[in-house]
Design a protein around this motif. Structure first.
Motif: not given
Length: 396
Positions: A92-98, A312-315
């Motif tokens: 449903d969404v993407l996250a991450g990256g360092f 954050s995504i949940a909110a």
């Protein structure tokens, strides 16, 4: 009303109900093999947040499923992993990256695919300004924000001749450019007399330290981290580079990088970091206890970032009452979240979170690296004005 219309209405209702009761899939891409010091705690932080949210019933009745992929520290692999998560796993969404160059690649992927992306860790300003797009939000304090926290402390030192050392890729370049700009504004007579920019992970510590020493600077601004930082400190101690010189250093107070220095930890460096052992706020105590109970370990900054990414995504999904991209973007603009550091808001102007950072000094405490004389700086106070952001960020 025709039978076809009634069937269509029923089908739409069943689809909406299934979505509400189904799984919220978060696809996450990161450099786990290349940067384990930060990203192992980061993943633990994410998993703790998923566990807490699911135990409380999920988000709008949907349980979270976290699906991670390793990008091997390369933008190409990161984009391929993101494509697989979106097309095959149907996240449903993407996250991450360092790493910042990978964060930029994922942000561009999000723009091309019109898909929501929360950049959890990459710090370059381009993510929210020059290359900013409507689909990308960023959690951690940027290179601008952390430089803006450190530059006033640097100016107080009243040192004229500065040297800089940084990893030669997007994060390092961005950090140094901003620090130079802000320090010059605060102290117009400052001179930058040496610049060393080794490739990330390939520091020739001896030659870099010698080149800095030969320039005879009054102070040094460092943005090396990880193994490069450890080599730099060891060689600098051996050659006396830091004796009688002030050092201002981004990220060095994070336990991921400070802990390994042990008895080589220098005293008195001005740093951004995370003194987990001394933060007594109720929200941090609750996070610390939950993390310690689950892992029998103390959190690192990565733990905070991973935990807050999922929260954050949940909110955002809860506010949007949907994980559909356009609704999620609207919900994230101005979204206020609870973090282990207190409340933070995703600015509508540039999609940058106002989560702050701790600034203090390093201390070698009986062979252990610690932060002392630290203070938490609210990220909202270290960002450009809305008018300045309009000039920095493309309209979208």
């Amino acid at each position: 009303m025709s039978r076809q219309s009634i069937a269509a209405i029923l089908l739409a209702g069943f689809t909406a109900l299934a979505s509400a009761q189904g799984t919220l899939k978060i696809g996450e891409v990161n450099s786990y093999k290349v940067q384990p010091a930060f990203l192992e705690p980061y993943k633990k932080g994410m998993e703790l947040a998923v566990e807490e949210i699911n135990a409380a019933g999920g988000v709008n009745g949907r349980k979270i499923q976290l699906i991670t992929r390793d990008d091997n520290g390369t933008p190409g692999d990161a984009v391929r992993a993101a494509e697989e998560l979106v097309s095959r796993e149907q996240v449903d969404v993407l996250a991450g990256g360092f790493l910042s160059n990978i964060g930029l690649a994922l942000a561009d992927f999000a723009k091309q695919k019109k898909f929501f992306y929360l950049a959890s860790e990459p710090l370059t300003d381009k993510i929210v300004w020059g290359n900013g797009n409507k689909y990308t939000f960023r959690l951690r304090p940027s290179t601008y924000m952390q430089s803006a926290m450190l530059a006033p402390e640097a100016a107080k030192l009243k040192k004229k001749r500065w040297a800089v050392v940084y990893p030669n890729y997007e994060y390092g370049q961005s950090s140094v450019a901003t620090f130079k700009q802000l320090l010059k504004a605060a102290q117009p007579d400052v001179e930058f007399v040496a610049e060393q920019a080794p490739p990330l992970g390939k520091l020739d510590a001896g030659s870099v330290v010698q080149a800095l020493a030969d320039a005879k600077p009054d102070a040094i601004f460092n943005v090396l981290f990880g193994a490069d930082l450890a080599k730099f400190v060891r060689e600098g101690n051996t050659r006396g580079l830091f004796q009688g010189r002030e050092v201002v250093s981004m990220l060095t107070g994070e336990p991921e990088y400070l802990d390994p220095l042990k008895d080589e930890t220098p005293n008195g460096w001005i740093v951004t970091g995370y003194p987990w052992y001394g933060i007594q706020t109720p929200e941090h105590k609750a996070f610390f206890l939950a993390y310690h109970r689950k892992y029998n370990d103390y959190p690192r900054l990565g733990s905070v970032v991973g935990y807050t990414t999922i929260k954050s995504i949940a909110a955002g999904v809860a506010k949007a009452k949907s994980s559909e991209t356009e609704k999620l973007i609207a919900a994230f603009r101005g979204l206020t979240i609870d973090t282990p550091f207190g409340k933070a808001t995703y600015r509508a102007e540039d999609h940058q979170s106002t989560m702050g950072a701790y600034v203090g000094k390093t201390k070698n405490d009986k062979g252990k690296g610690t932060m002392v004389d630290y203070v938490y700086l609210d990220g909202a106070k270290y960002q450009p004005t809305n008018d300045e952001v309009k000039k920095l960020r493309p309209a979208n």
